[in-house]
Design an enzyme around this catalytic site. Structure first.
Site, mmCIF file in Angstrom:
data_model
loop_
_atom_site.group_PDB
_atom_site.id
_atom_site.type_symbol
_atom_site.label_atom_id
_atom_site.label_comp_id
_atom_site.label_asym_id
_atom_site.label_seq_id
_atom_site.Cartn_x
_atom_site.Cartn_y
_atom_site.Cartn_z
ATOM 1 N N ASP A 180 4.540 6.044 -1.037
ATOM 2 C CA ASP A 180 4.057 4.753 -1.510
ATOM 3 C C ASP A 180 3.898 4.806 -3.024
ATOM 4 O O ASP A 180 3.218 5.687 -3.550
ATOM 5 C CB ASP A 180 2.710 4.436 -0.843
ATOM 6 C CG ASP A 180 2.310 2.983 -1.052
ATOM 7 O OD1 ASP A 180 3.195 2.158 -1.351
ATOM 8 O OD2 ASP A 180 1.116 2.682 -0.917
ATOM 9 N N TYR A 214 3.304 2.582 -6.872
ATOM 10 C CA TYR A 214 2.168 1.869 -7.484
ATOM 11 C C TYR A 214 2.759 1.157 -8.696
ATOM 12 O O TYR A 214 2.356 1.382 -9.819
ATOM 13 C CB TYR A 214 1.146 2.946 -7.879
ATOM 14 C CG TYR A 214 -0.224 2.500 -8.299
ATOM 15 C CD1 TYR A 214 -0.990 1.634 -7.519
ATOM 16 C CD2 TYR A 214 -0.802 2.993 -9.482
ATOM 17 C CE1 TYR A 214 -2.268 1.281 -7.905
ATOM 18 C CE2 TYR A 214 -2.080 2.645 -9.866
ATOM 19 C CZ TYR A 214 -2.812 1.793 -9.074
ATOM 20 O OH TYR A 214 -4.095 1.449 -9.454
ATOM 21 N N HIS A 218 -1.070 -5.229 -10.755
ATOM 22 C CA HIS A 218 -1.916 -4.612 -9.728
ATOM 23 C C HIS A 218 -2.626 -3.371 -10.276
ATOM 24 O O HIS A 218 -3.842 -3.233 -10.144
ATOM 25 C CB HIS A 218 -1.075 -4.238 -8.505
ATOM 26 C CG HIS A 218 -1.819 -3.419 -7.496
ATOM 27 N ND1 HIS A 218 -2.827 -3.939 -6.722
ATOM 28 C CD2 HIS A 218 -1.731 -2.101 -7.153
ATOM 29 C CE1 HIS A 218 -3.314 -2.988 -5.938
ATOM 30 N NE2 HIS A 218 -2.669 -1.868 -6.181
ATOM 31 N N ARG A 260 -12.537 1.484 -12.586
ATOM 32 C CA ARG A 260 -12.902 2.288 -13.764
ATOM 33 C C ARG A 260 -13.128 1.369 -14.954
ATOM 34 O O ARG A 260 -12.376 1.399 -15.936
ATOM 35 C CB ARG A 260 -11.777 3.286 -14.090
ATOM 36 C CG ARG A 260 -11.457 4.290 -12.988
ATOM 37 C CD ARG A 260 -10.293 5.209 -13.365
ATOM 38 N NE ARG A 260 -9.053 4.476 -13.620
ATOM 39 C CZ ARG A 260 -8.204 4.090 -12.663
ATOM 40 N NH1 ARG A 260 -8.446 4.382 -11.395
ATOM 41 N NH2 ARG A 260 -7.108 3.408 -12.959
ATOM 42 N N GLU A 287 -2.367 -4.487 1.621
ATOM 43 C CA GLU A 287 -1.563 -4.489 0.405
ATOM 44 C C GLU A 287 -0.181 -5.010 0.763
ATOM 45 O O GLU A 287 0.483 -4.471 1.654
ATOM 46 C CB GLU A 287 -1.480 -3.078 -0.205
ATOM 47 C CG GLU A 287 -2.844 -2.589 -0.703
ATOM 48 C CD GLU A 287 -2.774 -1.304 -1.534
ATOM 49 O OE1 GLU A 287 -1.813 -0.530 -1.362
ATOM 50 O OE2 GLU A 287 -3.693 -1.095 -2.352
ATOM 51 N N GLU A 340 3.561 -5.284 0.208
ATOM 52 C CA GLU A 340 4.526 -4.424 -0.480
ATOM 53 C C GLU A 340 5.937 -4.639 0.073
ATOM 54 O O GLU A 340 6.119 -5.131 1.190
ATOM 55 C CB GLU A 340 4.150 -2.939 -0.298
ATOM 56 C CG GLU A 340 2.723 -2.625 -0.705
ATOM 57 C CD GLU A 340 2.467 -1.138 -0.906
ATOM 58 O OE1 GLU A 340 3.449 -0.363 -0.982
ATOM 59 O OE2 GLU A 340 1.284 -0.755 -0.980
ATOM 60 N N ASP A 358 0.306 -2.085 3.590
ATOM 61 C CA ASP A 358 -0.375 -0.800 3.418
ATOM 62 C C ASP A 358 -1.881 -1.037 3.576
ATOM 63 O O ASP A 358 -2.619 -1.191 2.605
ATOM 64 C CB ASP A 358 -0.032 -0.245 2.025
ATOM 65 C CG ASP A 358 -0.774 1.033 1.720
ATOM 66 O OD1 ASP A 358 -1.195 1.724 2.671
ATOM 67 O OD2 ASP A 358 -0.941 1.356 0.525
ATOM 68 N N ARG A 369 -11.123 0.409 1.488
ATOM 69 C CA ARG A 369 -11.479 0.610 0.077
ATOM 70 C C ARG A 369 -12.699 1.498 -0.099
ATOM 71 O O ARG A 369 -12.804 2.207 -1.123
ATOM 72 C CB ARG A 369 -11.731 -0.740 -0.593
ATOM 73 C CG ARG A 369 -10.544 -1.674 -0.598
ATOM 74 C CD ARG A 369 -9.333 -1.068 -1.275
ATOM 75 N NE ARG A 369 -8.222 -2.027 -1.337
ATOM 76 C CZ ARG A 369 -6.991 -1.691 -1.702
ATOM 77 N NH1 ARG A 369 -6.704 -0.438 -2.037
ATOM 78 N NH2 ARG A 369 -6.036 -2.605 -1.726
ATOM 79 N N GLN A 376 -11.511 5.031 0.549
ATOM 80 C CA GLN A 376 -10.607 5.361 -0.560
ATOM 81 C C GLN A 376 -11.388 5.686 -1.843
ATOM 82 O O GLN A 376 -11.115 6.675 -2.521
ATOM 83 C CB GLN A 376 -9.658 4.175 -0.804
ATOM 84 C CG GLN A 376 -8.641 4.407 -1.913
ATOM 85 C CD GLN A 376 -7.836 3.139 -2.238
ATOM 86 O OE1 GLN A 376 -8.017 2.086 -1.616
ATOM 87 N NE2 GLN A 376 -6.955 3.241 -3.207
ATOM 88 N N LYS A 402 -5.980 5.402 3.673
ATOM 89 C CA LYS A 402 -4.672 4.756 3.812
ATOM 90 C C LYS A 402 -3.942 5.190 5.074
ATOM 91 O O LYS A 402 -3.097 4.453 5.584
ATOM 92 C CB LYS A 402 -3.784 5.144 2.612
ATOM 93 C CG LYS A 402 -4.313 4.757 1.260
ATOM 94 C CD LYS A 402 -3.969 3.328 0.944
ATOM 95 C CE LYS A 402 -4.200 3.034 -0.534
ATOM 96 N NZ LYS A 402 -3.730 1.677 -0.856
ATOM 97 N N THR A 411 0.060 1.926 8.638
ATOM 98 C CA THR A 411 0.883 1.168 7.693
ATOM 99 C C THR A 411 1.838 0.339 8.550
ATOM 100 O O THR A 411 2.561 0.907 9.380
ATOM 101 C CB THR A 411 1.705 2.112 6.789
ATOM 102 O OG1 THR A 411 0.815 3.021 6.139
ATOM 103 C CG2 THR A 411 2.500 1.329 5.755
ATOM 104 N N THR A 422 1.490 -2.322 -4.095
ATOM 105 C CA THR A 422 1.043 -3.708 -3.979
ATOM 106 C C THR A 422 1.750 -4.598 -4.997
ATOM 107 O O THR A 422 1.819 -4.265 -6.177
ATOM 108 C CB THR A 422 -0.473 -3.801 -4.248
ATOM 109 O OG1 THR A 422 -1.118 -2.859 -3.422
ATOM 110 C CG2 THR A 422 -0.994 -5.202 -3.979
ATOM 111 N N GLU A 434 -8.240 -7.152 -5.267
ATOM 112 C CA GLU A 434 -8.018 -7.895 -6.515
ATOM 113 C C GLU A 434 -8.423 -9.362 -6.383
ATOM 114 O O GLU A 434 -9.012 -9.934 -7.303
ATOM 115 C CB GLU A 434 -6.534 -7.859 -6.887
ATOM 116 C CG GLU A 434 -6.011 -6.546 -7.368
ATOM 117 C CD GLU A 434 -4.494 -6.623 -7.501
ATOM 118 O OE1 GLU A 434 -4.012 -7.068 -8.546
ATOM 119 O OE2 GLU A 434 -3.794 -6.251 -6.540
HETATM 120 CA CA CA Z 1 -0.128 0.833 -1.504
#
Ligand code: CA
Length: 403
Positions: free
Chosen positions: A117, A119, A124, A133, A189, A191, A223, A227, A230, A243, A247, A336, A350
């Site tokens: 997977d 990113y 995103h 962060r 997610e 994708e 996906d 959270r 994660q 995760k 899937t 995503t 998001e």
């Molecule tokens: Ca993903």
């Protein structure tokens, strides 16, 4: 069968012709199918009469045989199917191999070998960086130099329609206590998945120009992401149990050959990538796909795939540049898909900005993350030749309570 094979405007017309695996009624045998309008062609049955030299490819009932046969055979089979289904008068043997889609059960289209997977959406990755962060730059320093990715769990890739059991695990409460239980922040997610057909040798990188030689087509991927699990586990080694519980992929795999009209220039890259990732002089592999994310029937987002920073060929080249080999059935997903606007974000993390901004559904309820019983559908369409549109189908799943 009554009426036209392809109703006007249907997204599974002669320009789409996606492949999947299905079974009929009480017969447990899997069969390879091609979607056309609201029907499914039993490809193995049709090929036995009309393309006997290739019929063996479909015997195992999933796409494995076809995927491993390589691009020359992919083109031959697609051309034959197009001819059969586009004939002004259908051959009786083709007609006999057509079944109403409502009468078949769709299965996992291919045995997933390895699953990676990525990113690759800058919007995103930047949003997630800001949410998780807030005191650091949104993108890690390596993000614009390489397509970030991780190896996922191939054995939990499930077909569209599979119920998703809410995962349990560890999380840390806002007060700093470590607790165990059902995830309270279950997310999705949206994708795009790339399906590898032609394998490659260990030790030999596949360049970007080898993309269409090795990649058969695309599917839609959800996906699913817990959270809370994660966020607690992800430092230092990245996604793991948050995760790997499930899937989902779409029932239909759309061959790259159907996506010619969707190909667009990808976004400009800054800084210019290293030579093995620099696609400046190559045919473009940005894809102008329109995604929809629906929760309980309401469209909550419309992510545009064309804004994705790193393309499929770049992901493929990066994934193999260290000499890792490809196997038939490998699946690599885009990450995503999110665009720059709020209504274009491809996950609830998001859309609700980490759970701070709930959204309302048309039944009057509101959501931050998913509740048991919620149904999520991810669908996508692409421009077709001559100004039409074609479909990538959908990937669907309902959340069920932890066991
Ligand atoms: Ca993903």
């Amino acid at each position: 069968m009554t009426g036209p094979l392809v109703p006007p405007g249907h997204l599974f017309g002669l320009d789409t012709l996606p492949y999947g695996s299905f079974r009929r009624g009480d017969d447990p045998r899997p069969r390879v199918g091609v979607a056309i309008g609201d029907s499914v062609l039993d490809l193995g049955a049709a090929a036995a009469d009309l393309l006997p030299g290739r019929a063996g490819l479909f015997q195992q009932g999933d796409l494995g045989g076809l995927l491993g046969a390589g691009p020359r055979v992919w083109a031959e089979v697609r051309s034959a199917v197009r001819e059969w289904l586009g004939a002004p008068e259908l051959d009786e043997r083709v007609r006999a191999a057509l079944h109403p889609a409502r009468d078949v059960t769709m299965l996992l289209p291919f045995a997933v070998a390895d699953y990676v997977d990525f990113y690759s959406s800058k919007d995103h990755a930047s949003n997630v960086g800001r949410i998780f962060r807030p005191d650091s730059p949104p993108l890690p320093p390596n993000w614009t130099s390489l397509p970030s990715g991780y190896h996922g769990r191939a054995g939990t890739v499930v077909p569209s329609g599979t119920p998703i059991v809410r995962p349990r695990g560890q999380r840390r409460t806002p007060e700093g206590e470590v607790v165990f239980g059902a995830s309270t922040r279950l997310d999705v997610e949206a994708e795009l998945g790339f399906v590898v057909g032609t394998p490659s040798a260990l030790g030999t990188p596949v360049p970007m120009a080898g993309f269409a030689e090795h990649v058969f087509g695309v599917c839609l991927v959800n996906d699913w992401s817990a959270r809370d699990i994660q966020a607690w586990e992800t430092v230092p080694l990245g996604p793991f149990l948050g995760k790997s519980f499930a899937t989902s992929i779409s029932s239909w795999v759309v061959p790259l050959a159907a996506l010619d009209a969707a190909r667009v220039r990808p976004p400009a890259r800054d800084p210019r990538p290293l030579p093995y990732l620099d696609d400046t002089g190559l045919e473009p592999w940005g894809l102008d796909l329109a995604f929809e994310l629906r929760v309980n029937g309401d469209v909550v987002s419309r992510p545009p795939f064309a804004t994705t920073y790193w393309t499929g060929p770049q992901q493929l080249a990066h994934m193999t540049v260290n000499g890792a080999c490809l196997r038939t059935g490998d699946l690599f997903a885009s990450g995503t898909v999110s665009g720059p606007e709020k209504g274009q974000r491809g996950c609830l993390l998001e859309l609700t900005w980490g759970g701070a901004e709930p959204f309302r559904l048309s039944d009057g309820t509101s959501r931050t993350f998913l509740e048991d019983g919620d149904e999520v559908v991810i669908a996508a369409t692409a421009p077709g030749p001559a100004g039409g549109r074609l479909g990538l189908g959908e990937v669907r799943g309902v959340v069920v309570a932890s066991r």
